[in-house]
Design a protein around this motif. Sequence first.
Motif, PDB file in Angstrom:
ATOM      1  N   MET A   1       3.382   7.080   3.496  1.00 41.46           N
ATOM      2  CA  MET A   1       2.031   7.228   2.946  1.00 41.46           C
ATOM      3  C   MET A   1       1.506   8.640   3.161  1.00 41.46           C
ATOM      4  SD  MET A   1       0.019   3.762   4.030  1.00 41.46           S
ATOM      5  CE  MET A   1       0.856   2.179   4.018  1.00 41.46           C
TER       6      MET A   1
ATOM      7  N   SER B   1       1.186   4.095  -3.049  1.00 43.60           N
ATOM      8  CA  SER B   1       1.060   5.533  -2.848  1.00 43.60           C
ATOM      9  C   SER B   1       2.281   6.284  -3.371  1.00 43.60           C
ATOM     10  CB  SER B   1       0.857   5.817  -1.357  1.00 43.60           C
ATOM     11  OG  SER B   1       0.750   7.195  -1.113  1.00 43.60           O
TER      12      SER B   1
ATOM     13  N   PHE C   1       6.459   3.322   7.138  1.00 46.55           N
ATOM     14  CA  PHE C   1       5.529   3.164   6.020  1.00 46.55           C
ATOM     15  C   PHE C   1       4.347   4.120   6.138  1.00 46.55           C
ATOM     16  CE2 PHE C   1       7.300  -1.314   5.689  1.00 46.55           C
ATOM     17  CZ  PHE C   1       8.045  -1.018   4.569  1.00 46.55           C
ATOM     18  N   ILE C   2       3.811   4.273   7.352  1.00 42.57           N
ATOM     19  CA  ILE C   2       2.708   5.214   7.558  1.00 42.57           C
ATOM     20  C   ILE C   2       3.162   6.633   7.255  1.00 42.57           C
ATOM     21  CG2 ILE C   2       1.176   6.233   9.296  1.00 42.57           C
ATOM     22  CD1 ILE C   2       0.265   3.498   8.509  1.00 42.57           C
TER      23      ILE C   2
ATOM     24  N   MET D   1      -4.846   3.873   6.701  1.00 41.13           N
ATOM     25  CA  MET D   1      -4.346   4.451   7.945  1.00 41.13           C
ATOM     26  C   MET D   1      -5.426   4.478   9.016  1.00 41.13           C
ATOM     27  SD  MET D   1      -1.697   7.491   6.774  1.00 41.13           S
ATOM     28  CE  MET D   1      -2.812   8.327   5.658  1.00 41.13           C
TER      29      MET D   1
ATOM     30  N   THR E   1      -5.332   5.014   0.711  1.00 40.78           N
ATOM     31  CA  THR E   1      -4.310   5.271   1.724  1.00 40.78           C
ATOM     32  C   THR E   1      -4.920   5.792   3.015  1.00 40.78           C
ATOM     33  OG1 THR E   1      -2.735   5.791  -0.047  1.00 40.78           O
ATOM     34  CG2 THR E   1      -2.161   6.493   2.181  1.00 40.78           C
TER      35      THR E   1
ATOM     36  N   THR F   1       0.832  -1.206   0.000  1.00 41.98           N
ATOM     37  CA  THR F   1       0.000   0.000   0.000  1.00 41.98           C
ATOM     38  C   THR F   1       0.861   1.248   0.000  1.00 41.98           C
ATOM     39  OG1 THR F   1      -1.719  -1.189   1.227  1.00 41.98           O
ATOM     40  CG2 THR F   1      -1.856   1.209   1.193  1.00 41.98           C
ATOM     41  N   CYS F   2       1.931   1.232   0.791  1.00 37.41           N
ATOM     42  CA  CYS F   2       2.872   2.348   0.804  1.00 37.41           C
ATOM     43  C   CYS F   2       3.541   2.493  -0.554  1.00 37.41           C
ATOM     44  CB  CYS F   2       3.909   2.132   1.900  1.00 37.41           C
ATOM     45  SG  CYS F   2       5.183   3.406   1.999  1.00 37.41           S
TER      46      CYS F   2
ATOM     47  N   SER G   1       3.516  11.094   0.805  1.00 36.37           N
ATOM     48  CA  SER G   1       3.126  10.959  -0.601  1.00 36.37           C
ATOM     49  C   SER G   1       1.691  11.420  -0.831  1.00 36.37           C
ATOM     50  CB  SER G   1       3.297   9.505  -1.054  1.00 36.37           C
ATOM     51  OG  SER G   1       2.509   8.628  -0.259  1.00 36.37           O
ATOM     52  N   SER G   2       0.809  11.163   0.142  1.00 36.11           N
ATOM     53  CA  SER G   2      -0.583  11.615   0.009  1.00 36.11           C
ATOM     54  C   SER G   2      -0.658  13.137   0.030  1.00 36.11           C
ATOM     55  CB  SER G   2      -1.438  11.029   1.133  1.00 36.11           C
ATOM     56  OG  SER G   2      -1.448   9.619   1.079  1.00 36.11           O
TER      57      SER G   2
END
Length: 309
Positions: free
Chosen positions: A201, A108, A197-198, A249, A245, A104-105, A204-205
């Motif tokens: 994310m 993103s 990783f969070i 989270m 994303t 997922t990371c 990048s978001s």
Amino acid sequence: MVKKKRTFFRFFDVRITIFFEITIGIIANTVLLLFHILTFLLQNRPKPLDLTIAQLALIHLVMLMTMNFITTDTLGFQGWEDGLTCKVIIYVHRLMRALSICTTCLLSVLQAITLSPRNCCLAKFKHISTHHYPCCLVGLWVFNMLLNGRFLVSIGVTPNVTSHSLIFVTESCSLWPINYLFRYIFLSLVNILDISFIGLMALSSGYMVSLLCRHKRQFQHLHSTRLSPKTSPEERATQTILLLTVFFMLMYFLDCATFFSRSILWNHNPVNLCVHMLVGNGYATVCPFVLMSTEKRMIECLPFRCKRQ
């Protein structure tokens, strides 16, 4: 007596909901995976984004299938008698959970690189990600397989003798005690990776949101506000990944909250255990529907779409 009976039916309803959620998730991820396999067969060079989505569908499919076995054992429907089954099921499930957050990371970050303009420093990674992306995916699998290898050693069948040193994973499987230093290092490494990783994310978001807002202002400046701007395929994909994303989270922190509440406050409450399972499976179940809802190639193949055309 009436209160106990009401609690039993509530617990029974939650259990049915868990199996229903797992079934829906398995079907949805299977459809998404088969669609991308067919796309790979028809295209000579699949895009990195398609490879990532296909891998995510495969990961969630295997994770939900192993979760089905874990749920049947945890809720007392069927037990496991040998240690090999415990090791394999728990190891594969933990591996898929780790790969889910990594992929997922990666999804993103990859979309942020794809959306970045030519004068941006991220633009130079576009060609690198296209040529070396399969190696990156293989490296991701190898790293997580090694990281979660401790479950192949520390997981075993729960003995009949009562022991306070065991950590119960399911009804039949338990986590055997290991060296305190080794356990501290492993937990610290896992937490650092999850936080990293969070964080990626979130970065990048935020970067993609800023690019979309900048593009919208430029479009309104060049065109009349009376004209309704058409959303490009890149923008639709970006909006989908942003939604995915944010949902990941949200479910990740909700899963942590339910886990700690079950461990500290309601350790022996079966309803709370089932709620934790529902939350843990939520992202893997909803993810394929979010990805398929904006996949134009899949929508065009639907029967009602063909009839309208």
